[in-house]
Scaffold this motif. Structure first.
Motif, short mmCIF file in Angstrom:
data_model
loop_
_atom_site.label_atom_id
_atom_site.label_comp_id
_atom_site.label_asym_id
_atom_site.label_seq_id
_atom_site.Cartn_x
_atom_site.Cartn_y
_atom_site.Cartn_z
N ASN A 82 -45.42 84.48 35.58
CA ASN A 82 -46.35 83.37 35.65
C ASN A 82 -46.15 82.64 36.98
O ASN A 82 -45.13 82.82 37.66
N LYS A 89 -52.76 71.62 36.46
CA LYS A 89 -53.45 72.67 35.71
C LYS A 89 -53.58 73.88 36.65
O LYS A 89 -53.94 73.73 37.82
N SER A 90 -53.25 75.07 36.15
CA SER A 90 -53.35 76.28 36.98
C SER A 90 -53.58 77.50 36.09
O SER A 90 -53.44 77.42 34.87
N GLU A 91 -53.90 78.60 36.73
CA GLU A 91 -54.10 79.85 36.00
C GLU A 91 -53.48 81.00 36.79
O GLU A 91 -53.58 81.05 38.02
N LYS A 108 -53.31 80.51 31.17
CA LYS A 108 -53.77 79.16 31.50
C LYS A 108 -52.62 78.18 31.32
O LYS A 108 -52.08 78.03 30.23
N ASN A 109 -52.25 77.57 32.41
CA ASN A 109 -51.19 76.55 32.41
C ASN A 109 -51.85 75.18 32.44
O ASN A 109 -52.48 74.82 33.43
#
Length: 193
Positions: free
Chosen positions: A50, A79-81, A86-87
């Motif tokens: 990740n 927020k991230s991907e 999906k984080n």
């Protein structure tokens, strides 16, 4: 050894201790270090699992004369991907205890994905030249480390009594007391009683 060499030696020892503590905290959260920006999360084989992005971190070490020492940590994630993972944007707030070598011995934390607030981050008016007037022999001391994009600051303050620092101290104690009570850890509770 003269006074300047003694002070420099002490400052180097404190720096090394704080680096050990930060490394120990990072490992507790599965990170390779405490810094803002992108982090690669690897599995036990060293493969990339990740990628996450940290917005900011603040750490407050607390030392209370004749009582003990511990600290608080907050980590704010963007927020991230990554490859379909999906984080979410989230805030982690924790309380920790550490030993004389800077190794975290106890950690309790809460992760909030929605409706989080960080009142400590919102304090932007700390008076840097008059936190306390007079001589400090004992009482309470804090080391406050803020790590954000393109900035890292570190403050040490003993028994603050200016309005701005008292406001900051109140928020530290509110969070510390709340987390200590939730942790059910006797030593954490004693630190914040």
């Amino acid at each position: 050894m003269n006074r300047i060499e003694t002070k420099q030696s002490h400052e180097l020892t404190v720096f090394q201790f704080n680096q050990t503590l930060k490394k120990s905290l990072a490992h507790k959260f599965g990170l390779d270090g405490l810094y803002s920006g992108g982090h690669i999360i690897r599995n036990e084989k060293g493969w990339r699992d990740n990628e996450i992005v940290i917005d900011y971190i603040w750490i407050t070490k607390i030392n209370i004369s004749f009582k003990g020492f511990g600290g608080l940590i907050t980590i704010k994630f963007h927020k991230s991907e990554f490859r379909g993972i999906k984080n979410p944007e989230k805030l982690i707030q924790g309380i920790f205890l550490y030993d004389s070598k800077g190794i975290v011995t106890e950690l309790y934390f809460k992760e909030k994905v929605k409706g989080f607030n960080d009142p400590v981050k919102n304090i932007n008016d700390l008076e840097l030249f008059t936190a306390k007037k007079g001589i400090t022999i004992d009482g309470i001391s804090y080391e406050y480390n803020v790590i954000a994009q393109n900035i890292e600051t570190h403050f040490s303050v003993d028994n603050p009594n200016s309005d701005q620092w008292k406001n900051w101290e109140k928020e530290i104690w509110n969070l510390g007391n709340k987390l200590a009570q939730e942790s059910s850890n006797k030593e954490m509770k004693q630190l914040f009683e």
